[in-house]
Design an enzyme around this catalytic site. Structure first.
Site, PDB file in Angstrom:
ATOM      1  N   GLY A  45       0.811  -1.219  -0.071  1.00  0.00           N
ATOM      2  CA  GLY A  45      -0.061  -0.149  -0.055  1.00  0.00           C
ATOM      3  C   GLY A  45       0.504   1.283   0.027  1.00  0.00           C
ATOM      4  O   GLY A  45       0.206   2.234  -0.529  1.00  0.00           O
ATOM      5  N   GLU A 100       3.953   3.846   6.128  1.00  0.00           N
ATOM      6  CA  GLU A 100       3.051   2.958   5.948  1.00  0.00           C
ATOM      7  C   GLU A 100       1.906   3.683   5.206  1.00  0.00           C
ATOM      8  O   GLU A 100       1.763   5.199   5.370  1.00  0.00           O
ATOM      9  CB  GLU A 100       2.459   2.461   7.425  1.00  0.00           C
ATOM     10  CG  GLU A 100       1.061   1.811   7.454  1.00  0.00           C
ATOM     11  CD  GLU A 100       1.237   0.333   6.779  1.00  0.00           C
ATOM     12  OE1 GLU A 100       1.280   0.475   5.559  1.00  0.00           O
ATOM     13  OE2 GLU A 100       1.259  -0.643   7.557  1.00  0.00           O
ATOM     14  N   ASP A 101       0.878   3.170   4.374  1.00  0.00           N
ATOM     15  CA  ASP A 101      -0.183   3.914   4.071  1.00  0.00           C
ATOM     16  C   ASP A 101      -1.210   4.238   4.845  1.00  0.00           C
ATOM     17  O   ASP A 101      -1.676   5.409   4.971  1.00  0.00           O
ATOM     18  CB  ASP A 101      -0.878   2.873   2.760  1.00  0.00           C
ATOM     19  CG  ASP A 101      -1.118   1.558   3.287  1.00  0.00           C
ATOM     20  OD1 ASP A 101      -0.874   1.257   4.394  1.00  0.00           O
ATOM     21  OD2 ASP A 101      -1.672   0.927   2.408  1.00  0.00           O
ATOM     22  N   ASP A 104      -4.714   1.221  11.090  1.00  0.00           N
ATOM     23  CA  ASP A 104      -6.219   1.066  11.320  1.00  0.00           C
ATOM     24  C   ASP A 104      -6.061   0.435  12.631  1.00  0.00           C
ATOM     25  O   ASP A 104      -6.200   1.284  13.769  1.00  0.00           O
ATOM     26  CB  ASP A 104      -6.495  -0.122  10.148  1.00  0.00           C
ATOM     27  CG  ASP A 104      -8.057  -0.414  10.032  1.00  0.00           C
ATOM     28  OD1 ASP A 104      -8.674   0.186   9.854  1.00  0.00           O
ATOM     29  OD2 ASP A 104      -8.230  -1.595  10.797  1.00  0.00           O
ATOM     30  N   LYS A 132      -6.622   5.981  11.021  1.00  0.00           N
ATOM     31  CA  LYS A 132      -8.166   5.756  11.741  1.00  0.00           C
ATOM     32  C   LYS A 132      -8.088   5.578  13.179  1.00  0.00           C
ATOM     33  O   LYS A 132      -8.071   4.457  13.492  1.00  0.00           O
ATOM     34  CB  LYS A 132      -8.788   4.594  11.036  1.00  0.00           C
ATOM     35  CG  LYS A 132      -9.151   4.614   9.654  1.00  0.00           C
ATOM     36  CD  LYS A 132      -9.602   3.347   9.110  1.00  0.00           C
ATOM     37  CE  LYS A 132      -9.716   3.061   7.612  1.00  0.00           C
ATOM     38  NZ  LYS A 132     -10.073   2.041   7.520  1.00  0.00           N
ATOM     39  N   PHE A 153     -13.564   2.651   4.529  1.00  0.00           N
ATOM     40  CA  PHE A 153     -12.835   1.945   3.773  1.00  0.00           C
ATOM     41  C   PHE A 153     -12.014   2.749   2.366  1.00  0.00           C
ATOM     42  O   PHE A 153     -13.274   3.122   1.742  1.00  0.00           O
ATOM     43  CB  PHE A 153     -12.969   0.635   3.453  1.00  0.00           C
ATOM     44  CG  PHE A 153     -11.829  -0.236   2.839  1.00  0.00           C
ATOM     45  CD1 PHE A 153     -10.896  -0.903   3.955  1.00  0.00           C
ATOM     46  CD2 PHE A 153     -11.861  -0.417   1.508  1.00  0.00           C
ATOM     47  CE1 PHE A 153      -9.881  -1.615   3.430  1.00  0.00           C
ATOM     48  CE2 PHE A 153     -10.709  -1.441   1.101  1.00  0.00           C
ATOM     49  CZ  PHE A 153      -9.777  -1.924   1.937  1.00  0.00           C
ATOM     50  N   ASP A 160      -5.300  -0.605  -2.274  1.00  0.00           N
ATOM     51  CA  ASP A 160      -6.301  -1.557  -2.980  1.00  0.00           C
ATOM     52  C   ASP A 160      -7.674  -1.934  -2.029  1.00  0.00           C
ATOM     53  O   ASP A 160      -7.772  -1.786  -0.993  1.00  0.00           O
ATOM     54  CB  ASP A 160      -5.592  -2.687  -3.147  1.00  0.00           C
ATOM     55  CG  ASP A 160      -5.419  -3.571  -2.053  1.00  0.00           C
ATOM     56  OD1 ASP A 160      -4.781  -3.450  -0.941  1.00  0.00           O
ATOM     57  OD2 ASP A 160      -5.653  -4.836  -2.204  1.00  0.00           O
ATOM     58  N   ARG A 166      -5.537   0.942  -6.798  1.00  0.00           N
ATOM     59  CA  ARG A 166      -4.251   1.180  -6.488  1.00  0.00           C
ATOM     60  C   ARG A 166      -3.776   2.428  -7.240  1.00  0.00           C
ATOM     61  O   ARG A 166      -2.849   3.202  -6.728  1.00  0.00           O
ATOM     62  CB  ARG A 166      -3.053   0.239  -6.437  1.00  0.00           C
ATOM     63  CG  ARG A 166      -3.130  -0.974  -5.168  1.00  0.00           C
ATOM     64  CD  ARG A 166      -1.840  -1.904  -5.417  1.00  0.00           C
ATOM     65  NE  ARG A 166      -1.978  -3.131  -4.741  1.00  0.00           N
ATOM     66  CZ  ARG A 166      -1.884  -3.335  -3.283  1.00  0.00           C
ATOM     67  NH1 ARG A 166      -1.712  -2.037  -2.569  1.00  0.00           N
ATOM     68  NH2 ARG A 166      -2.179  -4.553  -2.906  1.00  0.00           N
TER      69      ARG A 166
END
Ligand code: 5GP
Ligand code: MG
Length: 181
Positions: A45, A100-101, A104, A132, A153, A160, A166
């Protein structure tokens, strides 16, 4: 069929992302002045975020990639982390910046951070484009956050859903019907 047909809403446009990535890079450059961090991108990601962040970063940085997954192909975490691909550079005595993308539950990042600490990195910090906070299950100290987002999401800008979307330039929320297909 185009990816754009499946978008319900743009959360962050390519332009907004670009501005924020530049700000993060400036902050990181100040904090790492005089050092040469080892930037470790978390695949898959974070691939586009890493590429954009590093090209805005005005300190010399080495780059490597790691692939860990706490996800199947769905949209919620299994709680277990598997290392799918390790870095090839030596992180001992290095200032590691994990990139990191999206954070969560925090499970993946806290696991990766601990692994880097166990390998005797000099320092380990985390940069994430998205976070998040309402989904956090484990406490993890994140030094650089692009945007805090609600429990939605998102896809695009490297991220993705089931390996699709992506390459969207914006960060988007998909139409409900995409998940029931
Ligand atoms: P965590 O271990 O923090 O629960 O999971 C982090 C990983 O889950 C992220 O690196 C990302 O790959 C995936 N993930 C979490 N939320 C989202 C989301 O909204 N969209 C996408 N595409 N991936 C997500
Ligand atoms: Mg990720």
């Amino acid at each position: 069929m185009k990816y754009s047909d499946d978008i319900m809403q743009v959360m962050f446009s390519a332009e907004q992302i670009k501005c924020r990535v530049r700000e993060l890079a400036q902050q990181i450059a100040v904090d790492y002045a005089g050092r040469r961090p080892l930037v470790v991108g978390v695949l898959k990601g974070a691939w586009i975020f890493v590429a954009d962040l590093l090209r805005e970063l005005d300190v010399p940085a080495d780059v490597d990639f790691i692939c860990a997954s706490s996800y199947g192909s769905g949209t919620s975490t299994s709680g277990e982390v598997t290392l799918l691909k390790d870095i090839t550079l030596d992180c001992r005595k290095r200032d590691v910046l994990l990139v990191e993308d999206i954070i969560d539950s925090g499970v993946t990042l806290s696991w990766l951070k601990q692994m880097m600490i166990d390998r005797k990195s000099r320092s380990v910090n985390i940069a994430t484009l998205l976070s998040k906070p309402s989904r956090r299950k484990v406490d993890v100290d994140v030094k650089y956050v692009g945007f805090e987002i609600p429990d939605e999401f998102v896809v695009g800008y490297g991220m993705d859903y089931d390996e699709r979307y992506r390459t969207l330039q914006d960060i988007c929320i998909l139409k409900e019907e995409v998940y029931s297909k």
